[in-house]
Design a protein around this motif. Structure first.
Motif, PDB file in Angstrom:
ATOM      1  N   CYS A 125      98.902  24.635  53.095  1.00 35.89           N
ATOM      2  CA  CYS A 125      97.440  24.572  53.139  1.00 35.89           C
ATOM      3  C   CYS A 125      96.967  24.478  54.587  1.00 35.89           C
ATOM      4  CB  CYS A 125      96.914  23.401  52.312  1.00 35.89           C
ATOM      5  SG  CYS A 125      97.626  21.794  52.757  1.00 35.89           S
ATOM      6  N   ASN A 126      97.678  25.175  55.445  1.00 35.03           N
ATOM      7  CA  ASN A 126      97.446  25.068  56.878  1.00 35.03           C
ATOM      8  C   ASN A 126      96.661  26.253  57.440  1.00 35.03           C
ATOM      9  OD1 ASN A 126      97.594  24.822  59.645  1.00 35.03           O
ATOM     10  ND2 ASN A 126      99.807  24.847  59.763  1.00 35.03           N
ATOM     11  N   TYR A 173      88.566  26.837  51.163  1.00 33.71           N
ATOM     12  CA  TYR A 173      88.364  25.631  51.953  1.00 33.71           C
ATOM     13  C   TYR A 173      88.425  24.385  51.071  1.00 33.71           C
ATOM     14  CZ  TYR A 173      86.712  28.755  55.672  1.00 33.71           C
ATOM     15  OH  TYR A 173      86.620  29.732  56.624  1.00 33.71           O
ATOM     16  N   PHE A 174      87.816  24.478  49.896  1.00 37.87           N
ATOM     17  CA  PHE A 174      87.826  23.341  48.974  1.00 37.87           C
ATOM     18  C   PHE A 174      89.211  23.160  48.363  1.00 37.87           C
ATOM     19  CE2 PHE A 174      83.463  24.926  49.093  1.00 37.87           C
ATOM     20  CZ  PHE A 174      82.759  23.763  49.369  1.00 37.87           C
ATOM     21  N   THR A 186      94.494  20.343  47.937  1.00 37.19           N
ATOM     22  CA  THR A 186      95.952  20.476  47.969  1.00 37.19           C
ATOM     23  C   THR A 186      96.586  19.330  48.733  1.00 37.19           C
ATOM     24  OG1 THR A 186      95.833  22.889  47.821  1.00 37.19           O
ATOM     25  CG2 THR A 186      97.881  21.954  48.669  1.00 37.19           C
ATOM     26  N   SER A 187      96.121  19.093  49.963  1.00 40.14           N
ATOM     27  CA  SER A 187      96.630  17.950  50.722  1.00 40.14           C
ATOM     28  C   SER A 187      95.797  17.712  51.964  1.00 40.14           C
ATOM     29  CB  SER A 187      98.094  18.174  51.140  1.00 40.14           C
ATOM     30  OG  SER A 187      98.598  17.019  51.793  1.00 40.14           O
ATOM     31  N   ILE A 188      95.574  16.441  52.253  1.00 45.34           N
ATOM     32  CA  ILE A 188      94.963  16.021  53.520  1.00 45.34           C
ATOM     33  C   ILE A 188      95.972  15.177  54.291  1.00 45.34           C
ATOM     34  CG2 ILE A 188      93.128  14.695  54.596  1.00 45.34           C
ATOM     35  CD1 ILE A 188      91.277  15.494  52.352  1.00 45.34           C
ATOM     36  N   ILE A 196      97.563  12.301  49.467  1.00 44.04           N
ATOM     37  CA  ILE A 196      96.129  12.048  49.592  1.00 44.04           C
ATOM     38  C   ILE A 196      95.383  13.367  49.736  1.00 44.04           C
ATOM     39  CG2 ILE A 196      94.336  10.986  51.025  1.00 44.04           C
ATOM     40  CD1 ILE A 196      96.342   8.784  51.679  1.00 44.04           C
ATOM     41  N   THR A 197      94.475  13.616  48.796  1.00 44.42           N
ATOM     42  CA  THR A 197      93.690  14.842  48.772  1.00 44.42           C
ATOM     43  C   THR A 197      92.203  14.480  48.711  1.00 44.42           C
ATOM     44  OG1 THR A 197      93.464  15.103  46.372  1.00 44.42           O
ATOM     45  CG2 THR A 197      95.553  15.819  47.363  1.00 44.42           C
TER      46      THR A 197
END
Length: 283
Positions: free
Chosen positions: A142-143, A154-155, A160-162, A190-191
């Motif tokens: 998700c990079n 973007y959403f 997916t992951s933060i 954490i998402t």
């Protein structure tokens, strides 16, 4: 306008969230990613440095010094710290991964995340005394923003992951769809859909072009479009109602901040939509 195409996540982690008494206005119909609410606050982030190290994510972490003053142009110490640390993050770390135009144009077509850790000092979690500022890249899945990517990407990337859990890269390659699933909030990926007991506030900037920059605020697993005036109209609901904070809301500093954000957070198409349909929400 010049195409920018990047996605910036600015996060703030707190030791404990302020409670909003007006929560009856909202109904959460998406609790798939969120922890069960048991009324007990806990730190869902744990050792963030260890999370980043385990997944080999490029990162830069520094303490925001209380002694750091505004520069000659009046830029605040926080804004100055962001600027200097991003440059250091790019020069010291991004340069090792991306070369030539990919490095020079970074973060074009990429996501990056900035995070302010405001939790109390904790040696076990490697939390320093005072605010710490992180810059890091999210996981590879998700990079990078795909060519001709749809707006919902973007959403989806935020969902997916933060901040990945330890073992994230191994789990996403597993054939087992339940790999990495845990009911322990302190060990979860954490998402944007993870409420983190209200202790994570995320501002997500979708930079499409110089005149098309959108911002969304995530809190408690919910999302809303964030406009400059929300600094005064919305954010105070989630911070301590102290005398100092109340006085700041009425100050010239608050008005100047909103005016400055308006100059940079520009979305001509959205403004035209609001004007066309007579939306009353302040900008």
């Amino acid at each position: 306008a010049a195409i920018a195409y990047n996605d910036v996540k600015s996060l703030m982690m707190a030791e404990k969230a302020e409670e909003d008494d007006d929560d009856d206005d909202y109904e959460d119909d998406d609790d798939d990613d969120d922890e069960k609410e048991d009324g007990v606050f806990m730190d869902c982030f744990g050792n963030v440095k260890e999370r980043l190290k385990s997944e080999e994510l490029l990162n830069k972490v520094n303490k925001i010094s209380d002694d750091q003053k505004a520069d000659d142009s009046g830029t605040s110490r926080f804004a100055r710290a962001f600027k200097l640390q991003f440059e250091s993050f790019k020069n010291d770390h991004i340069s090792k991964k991306y070369k030539n135009d990919a490095y020079l144009n970074y973060p074009r077509n990429h996501r990056f995340i900035s995070l302010i850790d405001r939790r109390n000092k904790n040696d076990k979690k490697q939390i320093e005394d005072g605010d710490e500022l992180y810059f890091f890249e999210p996981p590879e899945n998700c990079n990078s923003i795909p060519k001709n990517g749809v707006p919902l990407w973007y959403f989806d990337s935020s969902k997916t992951s933060i901040i990945p859990q330890i073992g994230y890269n191994k789990f996403i390659k597993s054939d087992d769809p339940t790999a990495g699933h845990t009911t322990d909030p302190t060990k979860q990926n954490i998402t944007s859909g993870f409420g983190c007991k209200g202790a994570l506030l995320c501002l997500s900037f979708h930079v499409i072009a110089a005149d098309e920059i959108r911002c969304y605020m995530y809190l408690n697993g919910q999302v809303t479009r964030f406009l400059p005036n929300d600094i005064i109209d919305l954010l105070p609901r989630f911070f301590a109602q102290s005398t100092q904070n109340q006085e700041w809301l009425k100050s010239e500093d608050a008005k100047d901040l909103v005016a400055n954000v308006k100059k940079h957070l520009v979305d001509k198409r959205f403004e035209a939509f609001l004007n066309e349909y007579g939306m009353k929400r302040k900008q």
